[in-house]
Design a protein around this motif. Structure first.
Motif, short mmCIF file in Angstrom:
data_model
loop_
_atom_site.label_atom_id
_atom_site.label_comp_id
_atom_site.label_asym_id
_atom_site.label_seq_id
_atom_site.Cartn_x
_atom_site.Cartn_y
_atom_site.Cartn_z
N ALA A 197 0.81 -1.22 0.00
CA ALA A 197 0.00 0.00 0.00
C ALA A 197 0.84 1.27 0.00
N PHE A 198 1.77 1.34 -0.95
CA PHE A 198 2.55 2.57 -1.12
C PHE A 198 2.40 2.98 -2.58
N GLU A 199 2.94 4.13 -2.90
CA GLU A 199 2.76 4.62 -4.27
C GLU A 199 3.70 3.90 -5.23
N ARG A 200 3.15 2.94 -5.95
CA ARG A 200 4.02 2.15 -6.82
C ARG A 200 4.41 2.88 -8.10
N ASN A 201 3.75 3.99 -8.41
CA ASN A 201 4.13 4.70 -9.64
C ASN A 201 5.56 5.23 -9.57
N ILE A 202 6.11 5.25 -8.38
CA ILE A 202 7.51 5.66 -8.21
C ILE A 202 8.44 4.73 -9.03
N PHE A 203 7.97 3.50 -9.31
CA PHE A 203 8.80 2.51 -10.01
C PHE A 203 8.47 2.34 -11.49
N THR A 204 7.65 3.21 -12.01
CA THR A 204 7.26 3.08 -13.42
C THR A 204 8.51 3.01 -14.31
N GLY A 205 8.50 2.05 -15.21
CA GLY A 205 9.62 1.91 -16.14
C GLY A 205 10.70 0.95 -15.65
N LYS A 206 10.60 0.53 -14.38
CA LYS A 206 11.59 -0.41 -13.85
C LYS A 206 11.04 -1.83 -13.95
N ASN A 207 11.97 -2.78 -13.97
CA ASN A 207 11.59 -4.19 -13.96
C ASN A 207 11.26 -4.56 -12.51
N ILE A 208 9.99 -4.85 -12.23
CA ILE A 208 9.59 -5.08 -10.84
C ILE A 208 9.40 -6.57 -10.55
N LEU A 209 10.07 -7.03 -9.50
CA LEU A 209 9.95 -8.43 -9.05
C LEU A 209 9.50 -8.41 -7.59
N TYR A 210 8.73 -9.41 -7.20
CA TYR A 210 8.22 -9.46 -5.82
C TYR A 210 8.75 -10.66 -5.04
N VAL A 211 8.99 -10.41 -3.76
CA VAL A 211 9.33 -11.49 -2.83
C VAL A 211 8.26 -11.51 -1.73
N LEU A 212 7.61 -12.64 -1.56
CA LEU A 212 6.70 -12.80 -0.41
C LEU A 212 7.55 -13.33 0.72
N ASN A 213 8.00 -12.43 1.57
CA ASN A 213 9.00 -12.79 2.58
C ASN A 213 8.34 -13.18 3.91
N LYS A 214 9.16 -13.72 4.81
CA LYS A 214 8.69 -14.22 6.11
C LYS A 214 7.60 -15.27 5.90
#
Ligand code: GDP
Length: 258
Positions: free
Chosen positions: A38-55
């Motif tokens: 729940a943060f502003e993800r548009n900050i990363f527009t244009g980047k290759n985004i990968l996710y880790v479901l941690n813990k």
């Protein structure tokens, strides 16, 4: 902790790091993948985004599987926990690196306490040399060399938009929002409501706290339970999985499209 000055500063820092990276590994807490996004993800527009479901060790496995399936519809994702080999993350980054030639430069980002530093520290084990600056890269940044991939040794700290009480309550339950920083009692009681469903409790928050504090001897001078100490200790214990492994975000449909 949640005042705008702090958040703006963190945002400026991330924007500065972003100039030097092409891939962002966003670390989410497997117990609350929606709340930790729940943060502003548009900050990363244009980047290759990968996710880790941690813990993932602290989450309900059934829901981790459902979240993995949901997130995979839009982005690459893996589950992880600190007991696992960090080579899992390295392989993940390598296989989703958009840069075939040259080097991928990666930033690890996420809200506080999701385990970013733990992952970075695992990568910076003695076998991995820190590299100096590369040409054209923002001055002063330190990189950890992972072969064909370079990882920024400083995590990007994101702050949640906290757009509703449930998001704040879940961030509190997983330890991403320090209980000491919350002055709104309704967020704390909402967190307890969410938590009590998992344990099938029928006690009120006051009753539960009273019993929890008494059992541990958290009594103040007047003979009453020491509310501050009890509350802080309780939420720390919940966030560390002392009561069990629960996933608080169950609605995978809440996953936001990029
Ligand atoms: P950061 O704020 O995102 O950099 O989070 P940290 O790396 O400092 O980790 C916050 C806390 O969570 C620390 O006490 C870690 O030991 C703990 N932690 C990190 N990863 C895991 C994990 O996979 N499982 C569990 N159980 N605890 C973890």
């Amino acid at each position: 902790m949640w005042y705008p000055g702090h958040i703006n500063k963190a945002k400026r820092k991330i924007k500065e790091y972003l100039k030097a990276v092409d891939t962002v590994l966003i670390v989410l807490d497997a117990r609350a993948p929606f709340a930790t996004t729940a943060f502003e993800r548009n900050i990363f527009t244009g980047k290759n985004i990968l996710y880790v479901l941690n813990k993932a060790d602290l989450a309900n496995k059934k829901y981790t599987k459902l979240w993995m399936e949901k997130i995979k519809e839009t982005s690459p994702v893996i589950s992880f926990s600190k007991a696992e080999s960090v080579n899992k993350i390295k392989g993940f980054i390598n296989s989703h690196s958009k840069k075939k030639l040259g080097e991928t430069r990666v930033l690890i980002a996420g809200v506080p306490n999701v385990g970013k530093s733990t992952i970075i520290n695992k990568f910076s084990g003695r076998k991995l040399a820190k590299t100096g600056m590369a040409p054209g890269i923002t001055r002063g940044l330190q990189w950890i060399n992972l072969g064909s991939v370079k990882l920024l040794d400083t995590p990007g700290i994101l702050y949640s938009k906290l757009f509703n009480k449930d998001v704040a309550a879940k961030l509190l339950l997983i330890g991403s929002l320090p209980v000491e920083s919350i002055d709104k009692y309704d967020i704390i009681t909402r967190a307890y409501e969410i938590f009590k469903v998992e344990l099938n409790l029928d006690k009120t928050f006051e009753e539960f706290l009273e019993e929890y504090g008494k059992k541990r001897g958290f009594i103040s001078k007047g003979g009453n339970i020491d509310f501050e100490r009890t509350k802080n200790n309780l939420f720390k214990a919940i966030s560390e999985g002392k009561f069990g492994f629960f996933t608080y975000d169950k609605e995978v449909a809440l996953w936001m499209q990029e």
